[in-house]
Scaffold this motif. Sequence first.
Motif, PDB file in Angstrom:
ATOM      1  N   SER A  72       0.863  -1.182   0.000  1.00 30.34           N
ATOM      2  CA  SER A  72       0.000   0.000   0.000  1.00 30.34           C
ATOM      3  C   SER A  72       0.902   1.237   0.000  1.00 30.34           C
ATOM      4  N   GLN A  81       0.923   3.663   1.866  1.00 31.23           N
ATOM      5  CA  GLN A  81       1.309   3.988   3.238  1.00 31.23           C
ATOM      6  C   GLN A  81       2.446   3.093   3.721  1.00 31.23           C
ATOM      7  N   TRP A 120       5.632   3.948   1.895  1.00 31.67           N
ATOM      8  CA  TRP A 120       6.184   5.209   2.400  1.00 31.67           C
ATOM      9  C   TRP A 120       6.946   4.956   3.701  1.00 31.67           C
ATOM     10  N   GLY A 147       4.175  10.989   9.553  1.00 36.36           N
ATOM     11  CA  GLY A 147       3.037  10.364   8.886  1.00 36.36           C
ATOM     12  C   GLY A 147       1.740  10.433   9.666  1.00 36.36           C
ATOM     13  N   PHE A 168       1.234   8.746  12.571  1.00 38.40           N
ATOM     14  CA  PHE A 168       0.949   7.432  13.127  1.00 38.40           C
ATOM     15  C   PHE A 168       1.462   7.353  14.556  1.00 38.40           C
ATOM     16  N   THR A 199       3.986  -2.043  10.978  1.00 37.54           N
ATOM     17  CA  THR A 199       3.996  -1.980   9.511  1.00 37.54           C
ATOM     18  C   THR A 199       5.338  -2.458   8.969  1.00 37.54           C
ATOM     19  N   SER A 202       8.781   9.413  -1.107  1.00 35.24           N
ATOM     20  CA  SER A 202       9.113   9.335   0.311  1.00 35.24           C
ATOM     21  C   SER A 202      10.125  10.386   0.746  1.00 35.24           C
ATOM     22  N   ARG A 226       3.386  13.344   4.933  1.00 35.54           N
ATOM     23  CA  ARG A 226       2.229  12.678   4.367  1.00 35.54           C
ATOM     24  C   ARG A 226       1.078  12.706   5.342  1.00 35.54           C
ATOM     25  N   ASN A 227      -0.062  12.896   4.824  1.00 34.20           N
ATOM     26  CA  ASN A 227      -1.253  12.831   5.659  1.00 34.20           C
ATOM     27  C   ASN A 227      -2.153  11.748   5.083  1.00 34.20           C
ATOM     28  N   PHE A 228      -2.078  10.581   5.657  1.00 32.60           N
ATOM     29  CA  PHE A 228      -2.848   9.472   5.134  1.00 32.60           C
ATOM     30  C   PHE A 228      -4.293   9.598   5.597  1.00 32.60           C
ATOM     31  N   PRO A 275      -5.789   9.143  10.470  1.00 29.46           N
ATOM     32  CA  PRO A 275      -5.465   8.261   9.352  1.00 29.46           C
ATOM     33  C   PRO A 275      -6.169   6.912   9.490  1.00 29.46           C
ATOM     34  N   THR A 291      -6.011   2.802   8.107  1.00 33.32           N
ATOM     35  CA  THR A 291      -5.286   1.759   7.397  1.00 33.32           C
ATOM     36  C   THR A 291      -6.267   0.680   6.973  1.00 33.32           C
TER      37      THR A 291
END
Lengths: 183, 241
Positions: free
Chosen positions: A130, A132, A135, A154, A156, A164, B21, B27-29, B96, B98
């Motif tokens: 994916s 994400q 990345w 990110g 997270f 991940t 990257s 990044r804003n998922f 975010p 997933t």
Amino acid sequence: MDNEGIVSLFFARDENAIREARQAHGRALAALALRILGDSRDAEECVSDGLFRAWNTIPPQQPRDLGAFLAKIVRGLAIDRLRAREAQKRGAGEYCLSLEELSECVGGTDTAFEQGALTEAIGDYLRSLSPQARWIFLRRYFWFERVEDIARAGGFTQSKVKSTLSRARKGLREHLEKEGFDL
Amino acid sequence: MKTENILDAMGALEESMLMESLPQKRRNFRPLAAVAILAAALCVTAGAAYLIAPAIVPKGDRQMVQMEYGGVDWPEGKAEELLARAEKQRAVSKMPLTRFDSLEEMEADLELELLDNDLRTQEQCHYQVFGNANSRIDIFVYYYPWDGNAVSHDAGDLRVSIMAYVNPAAGEGIGWVLPQKKVTEWTQTSVYQMTHLDTAARIYCDKDGAQAWFVKDGIGYEVSCRGGVQVMQMVLDSFHY
């Protein structure tokens, strides 16, 4: 100056190209080298060496993205420099931590394989992830960023980044085995 | 093959892939649109609790929150109202999301999280799933650590449990957070009400954020909420704990 303009300077053999490239990308390149080497002076030297190498390779090469192109050069130079250091094999730094993490993907023995094929296989695998996960994986194993920095960038939690990466490493091993690599 | 070979090979990856990257790029998922509303409902449990609980529950009788909204009959228009608030909260928190390709993958992710947080044994971790008998709303409660019938409470760790009420068929759900010492009471009540499970929403909270796992149409999803601890603290404050 944008990347296109800087590349034009390289092609025109205008030495301002190096200054502009350093201004545009020097900070990120130095950070990358520092994460590998853990020494700011070495990192700066790597950046300078990298820009010099870029000067010698553009033209004929014409990078699609100058930042990524320079990063590949500086990353390689920094790793070479690290390997040249004695007793640094398991030293500090994100490079060494990355080596440890990736050890679950390979057996650690000397085996014959074609480097280009390995790159292609890894590229194929990353494309299957994916956006994400890809990345996160690249931020860790190409840019050698710390888990906490990746998480912050990110949006997270750190544990999510770790999980991940763990899944991605496992998947990479399976993919390489499937592709016939002797791990 | 050696690990260095992998890192060397990555150094020759296509620049187009590396461009994605670049460290300069944050990044804003963002959430997947298809499940955004469900994600919203799950992830804003704290905000929803803050908004609704004081309004509908007599002070000192907080179990009524669950009784009313965990049951079959939602008051007219109440679910829509709560979901609208949840969506608004989600937009603010920019959570975010997933997507997992399989339930197994999601389960593995959950296990990793537990290991990562030193919750290593079944004795320490326990979750229960409750389903409403009329399938109107399914509930999943996840909490830790588990100690028989009582949930131990570590005040210094700010560990709380999240309860979520989900109705996947209608694409809606809502939930809220309570301290663990109250979860025990809540659970004891719920066991008698809820009898089966069709779909589960899995909620998990850790110290550096809130995460939720849930299943919709056989596909698992995970939601992460930045600053979850702060949000939860707000909820705890709202309950006067």
